[in-house]
Design a protein around this motif. Structure first.
Motif, PDB file in Angstrom:
ATOM      1  N   PRO A 279      60.056 -76.550  34.486  1.00 37.62           N
ATOM      2  CA  PRO A 279      60.929 -75.925  35.488  1.00 37.62           C
ATOM      3  C   PRO A 279      60.623 -76.463  36.885  1.00 37.62           C
ATOM      4  O   PRO A 279      59.481 -76.774  37.200  1.00 37.62           O
ATOM      5  CB  PRO A 279      60.567 -74.447  35.411  1.00 37.62           C
ATOM      6  CG  PRO A 279      59.716 -74.276  34.221  1.00 37.62           C
ATOM      7  CD  PRO A 279      59.190 -75.600  33.797  1.00 37.62           C
ATOM      8  N   TYR A 280      61.677 -76.550  37.690  1.00 35.20           N
ATOM      9  CA  TYR A 280      61.554 -77.017  39.068  1.00 35.20           C
ATOM     10  C   TYR A 280      60.919 -75.937  39.953  1.00 35.20           C
ATOM     11  O   TYR A 280      60.566 -76.182  41.086  1.00 35.20           O
ATOM     12  CB  TYR A 280      62.978 -77.342  39.553  1.00 35.20           C
ATOM     13  CG  TYR A 280      63.072 -78.026  40.890  1.00 35.20           C
ATOM     14  CD1 TYR A 280      62.568 -79.302  41.062  1.00 35.20           C
ATOM     15  CD2 TYR A 280      63.692 -77.397  41.963  1.00 35.20           C
ATOM     16  CE1 TYR A 280      62.675 -79.946  42.288  1.00 35.20           C
ATOM     17  CE2 TYR A 280      63.803 -78.035  43.187  1.00 35.20           C
ATOM     18  CZ  TYR A 280      63.297 -79.304  43.346  1.00 35.20           C
ATOM     19  OH  TYR A 280      63.398 -79.945  44.546  1.00 35.20           O
ATOM     20  N   ASN A 281      60.791 -74.733  39.399  1.00 35.98           N
ATOM     21  CA  ASN A 281      60.389 -73.557  40.188  1.00 35.98           C
ATOM     22  C   ASN A 281      58.885 -73.546  40.479  1.00 35.98           C
ATOM     23  O   ASN A 281      58.174 -72.573  40.188  1.00 35.98           O
ATOM     24  CB  ASN A 281      60.770 -72.309  39.387  1.00 35.98           C
ATOM     25  CG  ASN A 281      60.977 -71.100  40.263  1.00 35.98           C
ATOM     26  OD1 ASN A 281      60.879 -71.184  41.484  1.00 35.98           O
ATOM     27  ND2 ASN A 281      61.243 -69.973  39.633  1.00 35.98           N
ATOM     28  N   ILE A 282      58.401 -74.619  41.086  1.00 38.67           N
ATOM     29  CA  ILE A 282      56.965 -74.827  41.239  1.00 38.67           C
ATOM     30  C   ILE A 282      56.327 -73.740  42.101  1.00 38.67           C
ATOM     31  O   ILE A 282      55.253 -73.216  41.797  1.00 38.67           O
ATOM     32  CB  ILE A 282      56.716 -76.210  41.870  1.00 38.67           C
ATOM     33  CG1 ILE A 282      57.205 -77.286  40.913  1.00 38.67           C
ATOM     34  CG2 ILE A 282      55.256 -76.419  42.191  1.00 38.67           C
ATOM     35  CD1 ILE A 282      57.129 -78.679  41.480  1.00 38.67           C
ATOM     36  N   ILE A 283      57.005 -73.382  43.193  1.00 41.23           N
ATOM     37  CA  ILE A 283      56.442 -72.387  44.116  1.00 41.23           C
ATOM     38  C   ILE A 283      56.447 -71.006  43.465  1.00 41.23           C
ATOM     39  O   ILE A 283      55.498 -70.238  43.584  1.00 41.23           O
ATOM     40  CB  ILE A 283      57.227 -72.423  45.443  1.00 41.23           C
ATOM     41  CG1 ILE A 283      56.886 -73.758  46.128  1.00 41.23           C
ATOM     42  CG2 ILE A 283      56.913 -71.226  46.329  1.00 41.23           C
ATOM     43  CD1 ILE A 283      57.611 -74.012  47.410  1.00 41.23           C
ATOM     44  N   GLY A 284      57.512 -70.720  42.726  1.00 43.57           N
ATOM     45  CA  GLY A 284      57.576 -69.437  42.014  1.00 43.57           C
ATOM     46  C   GLY A 284      56.472 -69.315  40.980  1.00 43.57           C
ATOM     47  O   GLY A 284      55.743 -68.322  40.933  1.00 43.57           O
ATOM     48  N   ILE A 285      56.343 -70.365  40.165  1.00 45.67           N
ATOM     49  CA  ILE A 285      55.359 -70.294  39.073  1.00 45.67           C
ATOM     50  C   ILE A 285      53.933 -70.354  39.617  1.00 45.67           C
ATOM     51  O   ILE A 285      53.064 -69.598  39.197  1.00 45.67           O
ATOM     52  CB  ILE A 285      55.626 -71.427  38.045  1.00 45.67           C
ATOM     53  CG1 ILE A 285      56.941 -71.142  37.311  1.00 45.67           C
ATOM     54  CG2 ILE A 285      54.471 -71.556  37.059  1.00 45.67           C
ATOM     55  CD1 ILE A 285      57.362 -72.206  36.317  1.00 45.67           C
ATOM     56  N   GLY A 286      53.711 -71.252  40.574  1.00 45.89           N
ATOM     57  CA  GLY A 286      52.351 -71.426  41.073  1.00 45.89           C
ATOM     58  C   GLY A 286      51.895 -70.317  42.001  1.00 45.89           C
ATOM     59  O   GLY A 286      50.699 -70.001  42.067  1.00 45.89           O
ATOM     60  N   MET A 287      52.846 -69.692  42.746  1.00 43.99           N
ATOM     61  CA  MET A 287      52.423 -68.741  43.774  1.00 43.99           C
ATOM     62  C   MET A 287      53.127 -67.389  43.681  1.00 43.99           C
ATOM     63  O   MET A 287      52.489 -66.346  43.805  1.00 43.99           O
ATOM     64  CB  MET A 287      52.713 -69.347  45.157  1.00 43.99           C
ATOM     65  CG  MET A 287      51.908 -70.604  45.415  1.00 43.99           C
ATOM     66  SD  MET A 287      52.814 -71.831  46.359  1.00 43.99           S
ATOM     67  CE  MET A 287      52.928 -71.038  47.935  1.00 43.99           C
ATOM     68  N   GLY A 288      54.461 -67.402  43.491  1.00 42.83           N
ATOM     69  CA  GLY A 288      55.220 -66.142  43.486  1.00 42.83           C
ATOM     70  C   GLY A 288      54.796 -65.242  42.330  1.00 42.83           C
ATOM     71  O   GLY A 288      54.456 -64.064  42.529  1.00 42.83           O
ATOM     72  N   GLY A 289      54.793 -65.805  41.127  1.00 42.88           N
ATOM     73  CA  GLY A 289      54.435 -65.019  39.938  1.00 42.88           C
ATOM     74  C   GLY A 289      53.025 -64.434  40.045  1.00 42.88           C
ATOM     75  O   GLY A 289      52.839 -63.216  39.907  1.00 42.88           O
ATOM     76  N   PRO A 290      52.012 -65.282  40.344  1.00 45.47           N
ATOM     77  CA  PRO A 290      50.654 -64.735  40.464  1.00 45.47           C
ATOM     78  C   PRO A 290      50.543 -63.638  41.537  1.00 45.47           C
ATOM     79  O   PRO A 290      49.797 -62.672  41.373  1.00 45.47           O
ATOM     80  CB  PRO A 290      49.812 -65.955  40.845  1.00 45.47           C
ATOM     81  CG  PRO A 290      50.561 -67.121  40.264  1.00 45.47           C
ATOM     82  CD  PRO A 290      52.018 -66.757  40.359  1.00 45.47           C
TER      83      PRO A 290
END
Ligand SMILES: Cc1cc2nc3c(=O)[nH]c(=O)nc-3n(C[C@H](O)[C@H](O)[C@H](O)COP(=O)(O)OP(=O)(O)OC[C@H]3O[C@@H](n4cnc5c(N)ncnc54)[C@H](O)[C@@H]3O)c2cc1C
Length: 425
Positions: free
Chosen positions: A97-108
């Protein structure tokens, strides 16, 4: 954060991942990778429905293997076990997924601070790339000193009204949600007057203006808030806790940018070391050979440092300041690596047409830099590595203060109410 999985051996996890990929990747993909047939993988990749793939991949838990499966996307694996899954995904160059900021930072950050309602509402579409996230911290007058920011939120019943400007906001033009840090109390010292919200980017009070970068791409943006609204119960942490919540995001950002995150490198582009070594296997110039060997050694050192930080997290500890070691190392290493790729390639390395990855994503395709453009793109994009996610100077300050225990940098504005701190504009 991660729920310890029932004991499964490394081989079980690799097998499970291979079996899932064999069932879901286009026919012939895995065989082509194993045979080194780049052309076939390229044509299979361009025939894929990227959006549909991301949903299947995310719902199966492979986009975020350490996340608890109960929220609809995750395998509940420990970071140590997730490594075996990621090894297979990396080997087969699986589109991520392109959602790098979401996966790396938003989700956590949502997992650490959010309510159950937020976790159930936000995590699955985030992991499935259906809702992209951005980070709204930096402002024209507050980058390294982000705690000094000016964007204001004022309470109005069950909502807050937001006014101000953010800048350098990566993928804001594609985002559904933003991690918004803003000032809710100007009359206390700067760190204590901040609150952190999850804001809907698709509302009338939010204006996003893309900025063009040296690569030709518009990865980041200016974002203007004009009486935008955010729900009170979508505040992460309590009013005034914004700085503590922001630290969770920033620590995870450093882990993502240190090369230790679970996100595939092909989402960013550039010249990965293994491709460079392969391309110049027969080089005879002793200086070039020495630089290649140096790059190999440096990459192994980064991997070992990441492993050390990962082992600490395996014990259940949150990402800590040690992420700054490899963020610093990785940023400076990548700039040297991309320069080496350019030097080895010679003039043909700079013959390219520019790229527009965000346009590709908008068109529903996987972001991928063409083989011919990789070297020039990698070199130009790497210039941002020592700035994004905190500059190398700031990483050195953090390491000095929080890892080595040196005295804090003097800051006259730290104890003054924010409204009394002199500032321009
Ligand atoms: C590609 C890219 C993507 C980005 N994406 C995002 C994003 O999605 N969201 C977001 O919020 N931000 C984003 N940023 C912004 C980034 O976090 C800031 O650029 C960075 O924190 C530096 O802030 P600044 O640009 O305001 O520089 P300044 O803080 O003005 O720094 C200028 C110079 O002074 C030095 N300096 C400043 N303070 C100190 C100090 N105390 N000690 C020593 N040296 C110091 C810096 O190292 C730098 O060299 C992105 C930046 C880039 C390049």
């Amino acid at each position: 954060m991660a729920v310890e999985s029932p004991a499964r051996s490394a081989e079980d996890l690799r097998d499970m991942t291979r079996r899932w990929l064999a069932e879901h990747l286009p026919a012939g993909w895995m065989e082509a990778i194993d045979a080194g047939d780049v052309a076939t993988v390229g044509s299979l990749r361009s025939g894929m429905d990227y959006a549909e793939w991301c949903v299947r991949f995310g719902e199966a838990g492979y986009a975020t293997p350490t996340w608890p499966a109960e929220y609809g996307a995750g395998l509940s694996l420990s970071p140590g076990d997730a490594r075996f899954v990621n090894e297979v995904l990396n080997h087969y160059k699986v589109p991520r997924p392109y959602n790098i900021i979401g996966i790396g930072m938003g989700g956590p950050t949502v997992m650490a601070w959010g309510t159950e309602e937020m976790k159930h509402r936000l995590l699955r579409p985030l992991a499935c790339n259906q809702e992209i996230w951005c980070q709204l911290f930096s402002e024209p007058g507050a980058g390294s000193d982000v705690a000094g920011l000016s964007t204001r939120a004022v309470r109005d019943g069950d909502e807050w009204v937001v006014n101000g400007q953010k800048v350098w906001t990566t993928v804001a033009q594609l985002s559904k949600w933003g991690m918004l840090l803003c000032r809710t109390n100007p009359d206390v010292p700067k760190h204590g007057g901040l609150s952190y919200f999850v804001v809907d980017m698709e509302q009338p009070g939010v204006e996003v203006r893309p900025l063009v970068q040296i690569t030709g791409d518009s990865e980041f943006n200016e974002v203007f808030f004009n009486d935008a609204r955010v729900r009170h119960d979508w505040m992460l942490g309590r009013e005034g806790d914004g700085w503590k919540v922001a630290i969770t995001t920033l620590m995870n950002e450093r882990v993502s940018l240190s090369g230790a995150g679970s996100i595939g490198g092909d989402a960013v582009g550039g010249s990965p070391l293994d491709r460079l070594l392969e391309r110049h296997r027969g080089v005879t110039d002793p200086l070039a050979r020495q630089r290649l060997a140096g790059a190999y050694i440096e990459s192994r050192l980064i991997r070992l440092n990441n492993q050390r930080a990962g082992d600490k997290r395996k014990t259940g500890a949150e990402a800590g300041p040690e992420g700054s070691i490899t963020k610093l190392q990785q940023a400076e290493f990548n700039q040297r690596l991309q320069k080496l790729a350019l030097d080895l390639e010679g003039p043909s390395g700079v013959a390219w047409d520019g790229v527009n990855l965000s346009k590709t994503v908008r068109a529903g395709r996987a972001p991928k830099v063409d083989e011919d453009a990789t070297i020039a793109f990698g070199f130009l994009r790497a210039q941002a590595n020592t700035i994004e996610g905190g500059t190398s100077d700031i990483m050195r300050n953090i390491l000095g203060e929080r890892v080595l225990g040196l005295p804090k940098e003097p800051d006259n504005s730290r104890e003054l109410p924010w409204s009394e701190v002199p500032r321009s504009g």
